[in-house]
Design a protein around this motif. Structure first.
Motif, PDB file in Angstrom:
ATOM      1  N   GLN A  56      14.760  -3.659  -0.210  1.00  0.00           N
ATOM      2  CA  GLN A  56      13.581  -3.345   0.176  1.00  0.00           C
ATOM      3  C   GLN A  56      12.764  -3.337  -1.363  1.00  0.00           C
ATOM      4  O   GLN A  56      11.717  -3.707  -1.385  1.00  0.00           O
ATOM      5  CB  GLN A  56      13.378  -1.998   0.936  1.00  0.00           C
ATOM      6  CG  GLN A  56      13.255  -2.281   2.293  1.00  0.00           C
ATOM      7  CD  GLN A  56      13.554  -1.159   3.063  1.00  0.00           C
ATOM      8  OE1 GLN A  56      13.387   0.178   2.788  1.00  0.00           O
ATOM      9  NE2 GLN A  56      13.834  -1.138   4.505  1.00  0.00           N
ATOM     10  N   LYS A  59      11.878  -6.680  -2.628  1.00  0.00           N
ATOM     11  CA  LYS A  59      10.738  -7.220  -1.841  1.00  0.00           C
ATOM     12  C   LYS A  59       9.521  -6.736  -2.238  1.00  0.00           C
ATOM     13  O   LYS A  59       8.477  -7.358  -2.548  1.00  0.00           O
ATOM     14  CB  LYS A  59      10.773  -7.147  -0.387  1.00  0.00           C
ATOM     15  CG  LYS A  59      12.066  -7.967   0.398  1.00  0.00           C
ATOM     16  CD  LYS A  59      11.943  -9.374   0.364  1.00  0.00           C
ATOM     17  CE  LYS A  59      11.232  -9.644   1.680  1.00  0.00           C
ATOM     18  NZ  LYS A  59      11.057 -11.275   1.768  1.00  0.00           N
ATOM     19  N   ASN A  63       6.411  -8.745  -4.029  1.00  0.00           N
ATOM     20  CA  ASN A  63       5.180  -8.835  -3.407  1.00  0.00           C
ATOM     21  C   ASN A  63       3.973  -8.249  -4.036  1.00  0.00           C
ATOM     22  O   ASN A  63       2.920  -8.763  -4.180  1.00  0.00           O
ATOM     23  CB  ASN A  63       5.250  -8.287  -1.952  1.00  0.00           C
ATOM     24  CG  ASN A  63       6.113  -8.897  -0.917  1.00  0.00           C
ATOM     25  OD1 ASN A  63       6.355 -10.014  -1.334  1.00  0.00           O
ATOM     26  ND2 ASN A  63       6.630  -8.565   0.123  1.00  0.00           N
ATOM     27  N   ARG A 155       3.215   3.033   0.756  1.00  0.00           N
ATOM     28  CA  ARG A 155       3.040   3.575   1.869  1.00  0.00           C
ATOM     29  C   ARG A 155       4.126   4.755   1.913  1.00  0.00           C
ATOM     30  O   ARG A 155       4.867   4.855   1.356  1.00  0.00           O
ATOM     31  CB  ARG A 155       3.534   2.554   3.059  1.00  0.00           C
ATOM     32  CG  ARG A 155       2.435   1.488   3.130  1.00  0.00           C
ATOM     33  CD  ARG A 155       2.634   0.690   4.130  1.00  0.00           C
ATOM     34  NE  ARG A 155       1.656  -0.540   4.156  1.00  0.00           N
ATOM     35  CZ  ARG A 155       0.331  -0.396   4.812  1.00  0.00           C
ATOM     36  NH1 ARG A 155       0.057   0.743   5.207  1.00  0.00           N
ATOM     37  NH2 ARG A 155      -0.531  -1.223   4.662  1.00  0.00           N
ATOM     38  N   SER A 156       3.936   5.637   3.109  1.00  0.00           N
ATOM     39  CA  SER A 156       5.105   6.953   3.290  1.00  0.00           C
ATOM     40  C   SER A 156       6.316   6.139   3.245  1.00  0.00           C
ATOM     41  O   SER A 156       6.574   5.217   3.853  1.00  0.00           O
ATOM     42  CB  SER A 156       4.687   7.247   4.680  1.00  0.00           C
ATOM     43  OG  SER A 156       5.622   8.495   5.223  1.00  0.00           O
ATOM     44  N   GLY A 157       7.088   6.893   2.604  1.00  0.00           N
ATOM     45  CA  GLY A 157       8.413   6.767   2.778  1.00  0.00           C
ATOM     46  C   GLY A 157       9.116   5.796   1.259  1.00  0.00           C
ATOM     47  O   GLY A 157      10.031   5.493   1.135  1.00  0.00           O
TER      48      GLY A 157
ATOM     49  N   GLN B 129      15.705  -1.926  13.565  1.00  0.00           N
ATOM     50  CA  GLN B 129      16.094  -3.179  12.570  1.00  0.00           C
ATOM     51  C   GLN B 129      16.707  -4.407  13.606  1.00  0.00           C
ATOM     52  O   GLN B 129      16.123  -5.417  13.295  1.00  0.00           O
ATOM     53  CB  GLN B 129      17.454  -2.816  11.847  1.00  0.00           C
ATOM     54  CG  GLN B 129      17.262  -1.654  10.869  1.00  0.00           C
ATOM     55  CD  GLN B 129      16.227  -1.898   9.789  1.00  0.00           C
ATOM     56  OE1 GLN B 129      15.908  -3.020   9.521  1.00  0.00           O
ATOM     57  NE2 GLN B 129      15.913  -1.137   8.664  1.00  0.00           N
ATOM     58  N   ARG B 154       4.933   4.178   7.291  1.00  0.00           N
ATOM     59  CA  ARG B 154       6.225   4.070   6.915  1.00  0.00           C
ATOM     60  C   ARG B 154       6.639   2.485   7.504  1.00  0.00           C
ATOM     61  O   ARG B 154       7.228   1.981   6.763  1.00  0.00           O
ATOM     62  CB  ARG B 154       7.150   5.263   7.284  1.00  0.00           C
ATOM     63  CG  ARG B 154       8.618   4.809   7.039  1.00  0.00           C
ATOM     64  CD  ARG B 154       8.905   5.807   5.830  1.00  0.00           C
ATOM     65  NE  ARG B 154      10.517   5.558   5.481  1.00  0.00           N
ATOM     66  CZ  ARG B 154      11.029   4.914   4.962  1.00  0.00           C
ATOM     67  NH1 ARG B 154      10.380   3.846   4.401  1.00  0.00           N
ATOM     68  NH2 ARG B 154      12.430   4.955   4.776  1.00  0.00           N
ATOM     69  N   VAL B 156       4.851   0.208   8.631  1.00  0.00           N
ATOM     70  CA  VAL B 156       4.019  -0.945   8.053  1.00  0.00           C
ATOM     71  C   VAL B 156       4.872  -1.444   6.789  1.00  0.00           C
ATOM     72  O   VAL B 156       5.004  -2.553   6.801  1.00  0.00           O
ATOM     73  CB  VAL B 156       2.839  -0.742   8.001  1.00  0.00           C
ATOM     74  CG1 VAL B 156       2.099  -1.941   7.215  1.00  0.00           C
ATOM     75  CG2 VAL B 156       2.142  -0.539   9.243  1.00  0.00           C
ATOM     76  N   LEU B 158       7.930  -0.907   5.979  1.00  0.00           N
ATOM     77  CA  LEU B 158       9.487  -1.668   6.127  1.00  0.00           C
ATOM     78  C   LEU B 158       9.287  -2.914   6.917  1.00  0.00           C
ATOM     79  O   LEU B 158       9.840  -4.011   6.287  1.00  0.00           O
ATOM     80  CB  LEU B 158      10.186  -0.638   7.259  1.00  0.00           C
ATOM     81  CG  LEU B 158      10.528   0.534   7.033  1.00  0.00           C
ATOM     82  CD1 LEU B 158      11.204   1.378   7.988  1.00  0.00           C
ATOM     83  CD2 LEU B 158      11.764   0.456   5.734  1.00  0.00           C
ATOM     84  N   GLU B 160       6.740  -5.120   6.019  1.00  0.00           N
ATOM     85  CA  GLU B 160       6.210  -5.902   5.245  1.00  0.00           C
ATOM     86  C   GLU B 160       7.378  -6.290   4.227  1.00  0.00           C
ATOM     87  O   GLU B 160       7.649  -7.480   3.887  1.00  0.00           O
ATOM     88  CB  GLU B 160       5.177  -5.162   4.153  1.00  0.00           C
ATOM     89  CG  GLU B 160       3.854  -5.210   4.956  1.00  0.00           C
ATOM     90  CD  GLU B 160       2.695  -4.246   4.187  1.00  0.00           C
ATOM     91  OE1 GLU B 160       3.184  -3.495   3.284  1.00  0.00           O
ATOM     92  OE2 GLU B 160       1.578  -4.373   4.381  1.00  0.00           O
ATOM     93  N   ALA B 161       8.256  -5.308   4.135  1.00  0.00           N
ATOM     94  CA  ALA B 161       9.444  -5.500   3.248  1.00  0.00           C
ATOM     95  C   ALA B 161      10.356  -6.505   3.945  1.00  0.00           C
ATOM     96  O   ALA B 161      11.049  -7.462   3.278  1.00  0.00           O
ATOM     97  CB  ALA B 161      10.240  -4.463   2.923  1.00  0.00           C
ATOM     98  N   GLN B 162      10.383  -6.561   4.977  1.00  0.00           N
ATOM     99  CA  GLN B 162      10.990  -7.594   5.992  1.00  0.00           C
ATOM    100  C   GLN B 162      10.488  -9.029   5.947  1.00  0.00           C
ATOM    101  O   GLN B 162      11.144  -9.747   6.469  1.00  0.00           O
ATOM    102  CB  GLN B 162      11.057  -6.876   7.504  1.00  0.00           C
ATOM    103  CG  GLN B 162      11.988  -7.882   8.355  1.00  0.00           C
ATOM    104  CD  GLN B 162      13.590  -7.684   8.221  1.00  0.00           C
ATOM    105  OE1 GLN B 162      13.868  -6.544   7.659  1.00  0.00           O
ATOM    106  NE2 GLN B 162      14.291  -8.413   8.760  1.00  0.00           N
ATOM    107  N   GLY B 163       9.029  -9.219   5.546  1.00  0.00           N
ATOM    108  CA  GLY B 163       8.660 -10.359   5.360  1.00  0.00           C
ATOM    109  C   GLY B 163       7.889 -10.643   6.673  1.00  0.00           C
ATOM    110  O   GLY B 163       7.274 -11.637   6.789  1.00  0.00           O
ATOM    111  N   LYS B 165       4.333 -10.569   7.954  1.00  0.00           N
ATOM    112  CA  LYS B 165       3.070 -10.355   7.369  1.00  0.00           C
ATOM    113  C   LYS B 165       1.802 -10.142   8.401  1.00  0.00           C
ATOM    114  O   LYS B 165       0.986  -9.388   8.023  1.00  0.00           O
ATOM    115  CB  LYS B 165       2.674 -11.429   6.507  1.00  0.00           C
ATOM    116  CG  LYS B 165       3.762 -11.711   5.169  1.00  0.00           C
ATOM    117  CD  LYS B 165       3.307 -10.959   4.013  1.00  0.00           C
ATOM    118  CE  LYS B 165       4.445 -10.812   3.070  1.00  0.00           C
ATOM    119  NZ  LYS B 165       4.890 -12.146   2.524  1.00  0.00           N
TER     120      LYS B 165
END
Lengths: 262, 265
Positions: A56, A59, A63, A155-157, B129, B154, B156, B158, B160-163, B165
């Protein structure tokens, strides 16, 4: 947060937050023509980041800096003592190629990682394990590294740590945390937690276009925002005085502090 | 090209499953073939809300174990042609399925269905997941409450990190009266924090609970209600139509309120 040049906000007891360990997060560093992707060492400690957290972070960092990666720049992966199998290497290479970066070389101290990287067709440099021990600094580094620039909503977290100055182009939402050994600039709303000068430098500052933090920390000083939010916001600077953290309007701060110091 | 949409929120109890059932029904009524996937293994509810509980024979886990074919596990909705449900197993836990298996299942569904809508469980652990593994886009459901919005934020991050968009926001259970009295976060407050494009605002309504208990999604009701209209509008916006947002405040817009707003009260 008021029109006064400086304003004190409540200062509770000093925090028990340990100094920032910059070694715990993924780092991207440009060196000449190439980009170094440095993974945190695996280690045996409990604080070692696991793969999904690391993924994470990677990424996010990619980004957040997307505009700066020049097309098809080459990346050297400093895997340190981290165990990477073919699948994980592929995942890293895919993530890099999404932002048009190309993984070409892998540095590792582990044999298995070296084998996996060689199998996948990357050029490999296997360093003896002692090398990584010498590399991890035993003393906190006194020199700050190059600033980290992020175009991102924290963001949160999400927790961002960097052994230098951090610039965030975007908001820091409540529940988000930014920890820097240097200054913190927020070109947006600061609503989460920020910690500048985390290795104890009281001269560090936190700057935000709109300062409504959950908590501000500079070195060992802590401050909370006033209970009632101000009616109007303008850019502000937080800095440390012997009485604790104070906040000044950014426009006044330049006159009253920056010129005196010079 | 089918669309794979996950409906998620982070916090529980904000209306993910209610939105999934109604939205699935609404899209199917626009003439699309829709497969709803319940990814809440161990705590399945989607079949209840759709009123299909007594027709579930096989579940997703049975399909993965090779005990039945995918078509056998799909429950067809008799009221609405083109809508099917892939039920979750109730007897298993979230660890019964892996993200790869989920991708395989959803991939098989995209062969026949134009929309695959995945109802995610609450939380951000294994079940979540699994739910997002196959998704191409996401709808975030939140209520105008601090805890729900924080969790949505939170999630959102995760996604975004997952790709993923393409993320849109649904604000559920808004009470215009309370917003007007400044006792509840407004749509603007939520949007400002999450910075995700809005695709619908669903007002709070008791009829939603009644409909859930009966197992009849509100969009099927003969008397059109505001929440049902909001749901139908979201379906049309997903289809690419430009639909103006309902003016939920109008009902409560007295002269005094207007004056109060004028003075920034």
């Amino acid at each position: 947060m008021t029109s006064d040049s400086a304003q004190q906000i409540p200062v509770p007891t000093p925090p028990s937050d340990p100094p920032v360990d910059s070694q715990l997060q993924v780092r991207l560093k440009t060196e000449g023509e190439r980009l170094l992707l440095i993974l945190p060492p695996d280690g045996e400690s409990e604080s070692a980041t696991n793969w999904s957290d690391l993924w994470q972070q990677l990424k996010q960092r990619l980004n957040a800096g997307e505009r700066f990666w020049q097309g098809q720049a080459t990346v050297h992966l400093m895997a340190q003592d981290r165990l990477l199998d073919g699948q994980k290497l592929q995942a890293i290479a895919d993530a890099l190629s999404e932002v048009e970066l190309q993984l070409v070389r892998v540095y590792t101290t582990r044999r298995q990682t070296a084998v996996a990287a060689a199998t996948a067709g990357y050029s490999v440099e296997q360093q003896p394990p002692t090398f990584s021990l010498n590399q991890t600094p035993k003393e906190p580094v006194s020199l700050l590294v190059e600033p980290l620039y992020l175009q991102i909503t924290v963001r949160s977290g999400v927790e961002i740590r960097h052994p230098g100055t951090i610039v965030v182009l975007g908001d820091i939402n409540p529940g988000g945390e930014v920890v820097a050994d240097g200054d913190i600039f927020v070109w947006g709303r600061l609503r989460g937690v920020t910690h500048a000068g985390a290795n104890g430098n009281r001269n560090c500052r936190i700057m935000a276009l709109q300062m409504e933090p959950t908590q501000l920390r500079i070195a060992e000083a802590v401050a909370r925002a006033p209970q009632t939010p101000p009616a109007q916001f303008y850019p502000e600077v937080a800095y440390v005085t012997p009485e604790g953290i104070r906040i000044a309007r950014a426009t006044d701060f330049a006159k009253t502090h920056l010129l005196l110091n010079s | 090209m089918s669309r794979i949409i996950v409906i998620t929120s982070g916090k529980g109890g904000v209306g993910k499953t209610t939105v999934t059932s109604n939205l699935g029904m609404a899209i199917a009524r626009l003439g699309r073939r829709v497969a709803l996937v319940d990814a809440d293994f161990g705590l399945r509810n989607l079949d209840l809300l759709l009123g299909l509980e007594n027709r579930v024979v096989y579940t997703a886990v049975d399909v993965l174990a090779g005990q039945c074919r995918l078509e056998q596990a799909l429950v067809k909705d008799k009221r609405q042609e083109g809508l099917v449900l892939l039920p979750a197993a109730q007897s298993r836990t979230k660890e019964a399925v892996s993200p790869d298996q989920m991708k395989k299942l959803v991939g098989a569904l995209t062969q026949k269905y134009e929309y695959v809508v995945i109802d995610s469980p609450a939380g951000i652990e294994m079940g979540f997941q699994n739910a997002i593994a196959a998704a191409q886009e996401a709808l975030i459901v939140t209520t105008p409450e601090i805890a729900a919005v924080r969790d949505a934020d939170r999630v959102v991050g995760l996604l975004e990190a997952q790709g993923i968009k393409r993320i849109h926001l649904i604000i559920n259970r808004l009470k215009p009266k309370m917003v007007q009295a400044q006792q509840m976060m407004s749509v603007q407050d939520v949007q400002e924090l999450l910075a995700v494009p809005l695709i619908g605002v669903i007002p709070d309504d008791e009829r939603v609970i009644v409909a859930s208990n009966r197992g009849e999604p509100l969009v099927l009701a003969e008397n059109v209600s505001l929440p049902a209209m909001a749901m139908n509008n979201i379906a049309r916006r997903l289809e690419g139509e430009k639909v103006p947002f309902l003016d939920l405040m109008a009902e409560h817009d007295s002269l005094i309120n207007r004056i109060r707003r004028l003075f920034g009260g």
